[in-house]
Design a protein around this motif. Structure first.
Motif, PDB file in Angstrom:
ATOM      1  N   ARG A  42       0.847  -1.193   0.000  1.00 24.18           N
ATOM      2  CA  ARG A  42       0.000   0.000   0.000  1.00 24.18           C
ATOM      3  C   ARG A  42       0.884   1.244   0.000  1.00 24.18           C
ATOM      4  O   ARG A  42       1.972   1.244   0.566  1.00 24.18           O
ATOM      5  N   PHE A  43       0.395   2.305  -0.623  1.00 21.15           N
ATOM      6  CA  PHE A  43       1.066   3.584  -0.613  1.00 21.15           C
ATOM      7  C   PHE A  43       0.421   4.477   0.437  1.00 21.15           C
ATOM      8  O   PHE A  43      -0.760   4.335   0.763  1.00 21.15           O
TER       9      PHE A  43
ATOM     10  N   GLU B   1      -1.022   8.056   1.516  1.00 22.28           N
ATOM     11  CA  GLU B   1      -1.655   9.186   0.838  1.00 22.28           C
ATOM     12  C   GLU B   1      -2.080  10.200   1.884  1.00 22.28           C
ATOM     13  O   GLU B   1      -2.627   9.841   2.931  1.00 22.28           O
TER      14      GLU B   1
ATOM     15  N   THR C  52      -3.992  13.475   3.739  1.00 19.76           N
ATOM     16  CA  THR C  52      -5.347  13.993   3.880  1.00 19.76           C
ATOM     17  C   THR C  52      -5.315  15.196   4.805  1.00 19.76           C
ATOM     18  O   THR C  52      -4.411  15.327   5.642  1.00 19.76           O
TER      19      THR C  52
ATOM     20  N   ARG D  48      -9.316   5.014  -8.135  1.00 25.89           N
ATOM     21  CA  ARG D  48      -7.881   5.141  -7.971  1.00 25.89           C
ATOM     22  C   ARG D  48      -7.185   5.278  -9.311  1.00 25.89           C
ATOM     23  O   ARG D  48      -7.785   5.085 -10.380  1.00 25.89           O
TER      24      ARG D  48
END
Length: 340
Positions: free
Chosen positions: A249-250, A252, A254, A325
């Protein structure tokens, strides 16, 4: 050791036998009427008195005067040099002869106590307290290493966790563990618990955990639990909690705190479109990924019923289409770690 004395005459080279002094009682001048003889001190008695005098003079650090001095014994008693500082070892002081009740503030100065004269074996547990040690009376140089065991100190003179974290006490001792708590309380860690990093090594350094979604102890990792709580899993609901799972997973960003901890599945936007032809007129309507390329070949010479309507939907080929995505970019795999 026997010391030769001075006598008017008749001195010999061997001392008298003091064991001959066996007649216990009081001296008498005798009584001819009753036939009681007079007391005879004898050489042994005079020798004993002479030795008592000489040993005191020598113990005082003086050399016997030659010829004898009538005042030297008195001078020796006055100097009392054998009681000078550090000349009486601790082993010659009976246990409990000096007690807390007998020590008033500052009456016994540290300089009057020989090193090692007070040993741990002679200190009963709790017998040394704050109020019994006068300020400066016992300094560090006069206490040999480990001469006072930690277990012999009353709890009242050891700082409590509250005193350490509040910084309120001025007259208590600090242990290495309490010192660590104090540093943590007044100097927050440079890397706060819950911080994520990409780590290029393969061995996890101390103070970090791999973000693999595992459940870990709420007690062992209390600081991390206080930071992230059960955002990434409640564990067993009481003793454990979940770590973030960043396997394939990357990260990201927020700007919404309430969104922290949200997982997204892999996906790509769907590709859709359609084109419609009407009869042999060559007219074609297109939407989405299709464009009108102009007139084409007619299937036959019939009327409008010969038109076709074709749609495109990439999701029919793969589930990854149709999400929100973007496509997978080129990437390097590293360990994602979280600070405990």
């Amino acid at each position: 050791m026997a010391t030769k004395g001075y006598w008017k005459s008749g001195a010999v080279d061997s001392p008298p036998d003091t064991s001959t002094l066996t007649s216990k009682g009081y001296p008498t001048s005798g009584d001819p009427k009753t036939g009681t003889p007079a007391t005879k001190p004898g050489a042994a008695w005079y020798y004993l008195q002479d030795q008592l005098r000489n040993t005191v003079i020598e113990a005082a650090g003086q050399t016997l005067a030659e010829p004898p001095s009538a005042t030297q014994f008195l001078e020796a008693l006055r100097t009392m040099k054998w009681l000078a500082d550090n000349t009486i070892p601790g082993g010659k002081i009976a246990n409990a002869s000096i007690t807390g009740a007998k020590l008033t503030a500052k009456t016994v100065a540290g300089g009057n106590l020989a090193d090692l004269s007070v040993s741990t074996a002679k200190l009963a547990a709790g017998s040394v307290t704050n109020d019994k040690i006068a300020q400066g009376a016992v300094d560090g140089t006069r206490l040999a290493t480990q001469s006072v065991a930690f277990s012999h100190l009353l709890p009242a003179i050891i700082a409590t966790e509250g005193q350490v974290t509040e910084g309120t006490a001025k007259n208590v001792l600090m242990t290495p563990f309490l010192t660590k708590l104090m540093v943590q309380a007044f100097n927050p860690p440079a890397v706060p618990p819950g911080t994520l990093i990409h780590y290029a090594g393969r061995t996890v350094p101390s103070g970090w955990l791999i973000c693999n979604g595992a459940n870990v102890s709420r007690t062992d990792y209390a600081a991390l639990f206080a930071a992230i709580g059960t955002i990434y899993g409640a564990g067993d609901g009481s003793t454990t909690f979940g770590l973030p799972n960043l396997d394939v997973r990357f990260l990201e960003g927020t700007t919404s705190a309430s969104s922290v901890g949200t997982y997204y599945s892999a996906g790509l936007p769907n590709i859709t479109g359609s084109f419609t032809s009407h009869g042999n007129t060559g007219a074609m309507q297109t939407t989405g990924a299709f464009t009108n390329g102009g007139t084409g070949v007619h299937s036959n010479s019939g009327g409008a019923s010969d038109g076709r309507h074709v749609y495109m939907d990439a999701n029919r080929c793969s589930y990854v289409y149709g999400g929100t995505r973007t496509v997978q970019p080129a990437a390097l795999l590293t360990l994602v770690l979280i600070k405990t």
